[in-house]
Each structure stands twice: as structure tokens, then as C-alpha cells.
Write an enzyme that holds these catalytic residues in place. Structure first.
Site, mmCIF file in Angstrom:
data_model
loop_
_atom_site.group_PDB
_atom_site.id
_atom_site.type_symbol
_atom_site.label_atom_id
_atom_site.label_comp_id
_atom_site.label_asym_id
_atom_site.label_seq_id
_atom_site.Cartn_x
_atom_site.Cartn_y
_atom_site.Cartn_z
ATOM 1 C CB SER A 176 -0.951 -0.011 1.191
ATOM 2 O OG SER A 176 -0.255 -0.225 2.393
ATOM 3 C CG HIS A 206 -3.548 -0.699 -2.424
ATOM 4 N ND1 HIS A 206 -4.121 0.551 -2.411
ATOM 5 C CD2 HIS A 206 -3.246 -0.986 -1.133
ATOM 6 C CE1 HIS A 206 -4.155 1.010 -1.177
ATOM 7 N NE2 HIS A 206 -3.642 0.098 -0.385
ATOM 8 C CE LYS A 237 -7.457 1.042 0.535
ATOM 9 N NZ LYS A 237 -6.667 0.136 1.372
HETATM 10 C C1 PLP Z 1 -6.667 0.024 2.799
HETATM 11 C C2 PLP Z 1 -6.161 -1.324 3.100
HETATM 12 C C3 PLP Z 1 -6.892 -2.193 3.905
HETATM 13 C C4 PLP Z 1 -8.117 -1.739 4.632
HETATM 14 O O1 PLP Z 1 -9.203 -1.662 3.783
HETATM 15 P P1 PLP Z 1 -10.443 -0.744 4.207
HETATM 16 O O2 PLP Z 1 -11.571 -1.269 3.415
HETATM 17 O O3 PLP Z 1 -10.061 0.657 3.872
HETATM 18 O O4 PLP Z 1 -10.628 -0.925 5.684
HETATM 19 C C5 PLP Z 1 -6.429 -3.478 4.066
HETATM 20 N N1 PLP Z 1 -5.287 -3.884 3.483
HETATM 21 C C6 PLP Z 1 -4.556 -3.067 2.718
HETATM 22 C C7 PLP Z 1 -3.306 -3.576 2.090
HETATM 23 C C8 PLP Z 1 -4.960 -1.753 2.523
HETATM 24 O O5 PLP Z 1 -4.211 -0.927 1.812
#
Ligand code: PLP
Length: 402
Positions: A176, A206, A237
């Protein structure tokens, strides 16, 4: 002074104090930030779906048809037909037997890891895994082995030391804060060979909508569909909504319903978020050009940044880190960029390791080529204004002292 005030002052003194910045309006390629129009270069709305008219309408329709809240946890009375519809669509997208929705990606990782690992097993976790994976491992009360970032040799060494303990290997697929990709084929191979058995959990937060054929993720890109025990993805995302999912075999999904605490003890995802995600997923399938556009934009921004002298580390995706070093310097570069109309939030410890504070750039399919070219130039100027020489890998002052 209270202890809380003292803790806040300590954070400020270390350059680690954080405050909330407020965006007026939806997450578009440009946003209004504290009243100023800026290019948004740090949103995970990668495919421009959070603000897409069809996604907005689907969320509004779901609110009218199903209501705003699910009213209860999934196991009590919160499971609605719309949850099932999204679960079926996601399972088909990921080509797995089953899918289970979670309230968020954070909750999915906490739930999956604490359900799969326990005091008798060892969790093998990449050093740069997301905080929710770390927290899930803690909740599992499992033994933990943190292997060096994307280092299958170190992972193999660690697994070799505990051949008789059941293992869970867990990794982000796209990291991330760095935008590089995990060595998934080697990880799956090591899992197969572990004498006491090893399960593989891959967090595609991602990668969904960004990598692989049709945006199906890094697992699909590596040709490993069906080889991973649980694929975790988020709806927050690229899919432009809120919530998350675990894709797996039907037996595994039944087990998660019976053991993942965030499913059991938390309210089911709200219908508008579920309806919005369904429409977003339809758009990903109907318009594969969006995924291609995201990749082309990421390549373009990386090229333009290297022309400005920036090194973009191991990034090969839409996440592009500009590592600056110290937190206050990263903040200064961020503020200077804002002054030039580019919003790229500075990311500091504990989100990233100490000494690697950075601007984490996130490209969107909805950016135009001109916007990205201008942004690279603005970032180059901002770095110089803040006293950071792009490409030096460390602050100008430190470089001079060396
Ligand atoms: C953003 C993220 C999460 C969390 O996801 P949300 O739906 O925003 O809680 C989990 N793992 C990774 C690698 C992330 O970047």
C-alpha cells in the site's frame, strides 16, 4: 497539562502530529481542499468509480429499496438479498466458489487471520504488510514470523525452522505504501511444501481493479486463481464504495461465518454501500478500458517523475512513493506541493518505517495526461522549495553533511 495533551505535544515535537484535511465535494481527479481547487493525487478511488453517476445512482436506489442500515449482524437478521447478490458477483469475478462480505478491509483481515491462525500455528507475514494484518495476527494470538519485504528466501528459512507447526502465510499483493508486488508464485510454492500444511492469504486491497486480466488482481495476473486459500479485497478503493470481502471455497466461507468475529459481532454492510459496489463491479467488467487507462496513467506519471529526477523505488503500479526521509521534511514538500495545486499527502511513521517518510502518490484512471505531466513538474518544484533534492534519496542538508 493532561497526559493526553502531553502525548499530543510529543507527537508534534517529533513531526508526527496528524490532522484531518477536509475535502468539499466528491473524490474526483480535482477536489476542493480547504477552499482551494487542487489536483487529487492521493486517493484510492483508482478507477474514478466513487464519483461515477451510475455508482451514485445505484447507491441511492439501494437506499430507497433496502433502507440505509442493515439493522443487525449477518447472523442475526442483517443478511439481505442484496448482500447475496454482491457476494455472488464477487465470487464470479474472483473465480472462487464463495465470497463473504465484511464491514471493511481492516475488519476482513482481522477476521480472516484470527479465524485461521491460533496459538498453535505460526503466521508468516511480510515486513511491510498492512496494519490490519498485524492486528489480525495479534488477535489470533499466533506465533509470528516477520519475513523481510518480498523475500521468499527469508520466508523459506523461517518456515524451515518450524516444520511441524501449521502455518498461515499472509501478504499484501500490491504494497500500500510502496506500490510493488509480492512474489506470489514463490509464496504459494513454499506453502505447498510445508510439512505441517500452510494456508495462503492474499490481501488484494490495491490490486483489485488495477492488476491482472480485467482488473481481477495480482493473484489472477500470476495465474494463481484457485491456489490461494483466501483472497481479501476491499470495496473502498478501486470499487469506489465501502466494505470488503473474502473470496474462498464454500467450506472456508462457512467456517468464516462461524468464526470471524467482525462478521459475528458487527452490523452487516449497509445496503447503499453494497448497491454502489455492485454497480462499480459491473462497470469494471463492462469497461475494461478503465483498468488499462489506470496503468497507462501510472506509467506516464512514473516517467515524468523520473524526468524530474525522482526515484520511485520498486513501484510498478498506480501507487508511486516519493521517499523523502524525515517526517518534517516530507510535510514541507507536501505543503509546498499544495501551494502549487497538487495534493499528495505525506505519509509518516508508524504507517511507514522510520526514516522513510514519503509522499505516497496514487494515480487515478480519471486523471488526464496533462494533469499528470503538470503534477510531476509541480512536485519537482515543491521538492526544491522545501529543501529536498529529488533523486538524492536524502535531504539536501543531510547530503551536504555526509
Ligand atoms: C486500505 C487497506 C486495507 C483496509 O481496507 P479498508 O476497506 O479501507 O478498511 C487493508 N489492506 C490493505 C493492504 C490496505 O491498503
Amino acid at each position: 497539562m493532561t497526559d493526553i495533551e502531553r502525548r499530543l505535544e510529543e507527537l508534534e515535537a517529533r513531526g508526527l502530529y496528524r490532522r484531518l484535511r477536509v475535502i468539499g465535494g466528491p473524490q474526483g481527479p480535482r477536489v476542493e481542499l480547504d477552499g482551494q481547487s487542487v489536483l487529487l493525487l492521493c486517493s484510492n478511488n483508482y478507477l474514478g468509480l466513487a464519483d461515477h453517476p451510475r455508482v451514485r445512482e445505484a447507491a441511492a436506489e439501494a437506499a430507497l429499496r433496502w433502507g440505509v442500515g442493515a439493522g443487525a449482524s449477518r447472523l442475526v437478521s442483517g443478511t439481505m438479498t442484496i448482500h447475496g447478490a454482491l457476494e455472488r458477483a464477487l465470487a464470479e469475478f474472483e473465480r472462487t466458489e464463495a465470497c463473504l462480505l465484511f464491514g471493511s478491509g481492516y475488519l476482513a483481515n482481522v477476521g480472516v487471520l484470527s479465524a485461521l491462525a491460533g496459538p498453535d500455528s505460526t503466521v508468516f507475514s511480510d515486513a511491510l504488510n498492512h496494519a490490519s494484518i498485524i492486528d489480525g495476527t495479534r488477535l489470533a494470538r499466533a506465533e509470528k514470523f516477520v519475513y523481510q519485504h518480498c523475500d521468499p528466501d527469508h520466508l523459506a528459512w523461517g518456515m524451515g525452522r518450524v516444520p511441524s507447526r501449521p502455518a498461515v502465510i499472509v501478504t499484501d499483493s500490491v504494497f500500500s505504501m510502496d506500490g510493488d508486488v509480492a512474489p506470489l508464485a514463490q509464496i504459494v510454492e513454499l506453502a505447498r511444501r510445508h510439512p505441517a500444511g500452510a494456508r495462503v492469504v492474499v490481501d488484494e486491497a490495491h490490486a483489485t481493479g488495477a492488476l491482472g486480466p480485467g482488473g481481477r488482481g495480482a493473484v489472477a495476473e500470476a495465474g494463481l486463481e484457485g491456489e490461494v486459500d483466501v483472497v481479501v479485497g476491499t470495496l473502498g478503493k478501486a470499487l469506489g464504495s465501502y466494505g470488503a470481502y473474502a473470496c474462498c471455497e464454500a467450506t472456508m466461507a462457512r467456517y468464516l461465518v462461524n468464526s470471524a468475529r467482525p462478521v459475528i459481532f458487527s452490523t452487516a454492510p449497509p445496503p447503499p454501500a453494497v448497491g454502489g459496489a455492485l454497480a462499480a463491479l459491473e462497470l469494471v467488467l463492462e469497461q475494461p478500458g478503465r483498468v488499462a487507462r489506470l496503468r497507462a496513467n501510472a506509467d506516464l506519471l512514473r516517467d515524468e517523475l523520473s524526468r524530474e529526477g525522482f526515484q520511485t523505488a520498486g513501484s510498478s503500479t498506480q501507487i508511486i512513493p516519493l521517499v523523502v526521509g524525515e517526517p518534517d521534511l516530507a510535510m514541507r514538500v507536501c505543503e509546498a506541493a499544495l501551494g502549487l495545486g497538487v495534493f499528495a499527502q505525506a505519509i509518516r511513521p508508524p504507517t511507514v518505517p522510520s526514516g522513510t517518510s514519503r509522499l505516497r502518490l496514487a494515480v487515478m484512471a480519471s486523471h488526464s495526461a496533462d494533469e499528470l505531466r503538470d503534477a510531476a513538474r509541480a512536485l519537482g518544484r515543491a521538492a526544491l522549495q522545501a529543501g529536498f533534492r529529488p533523486g538524492a534519496g536524502m535531504p539536501v542538508a543531510a547530503a551536504q553533511a555526509a
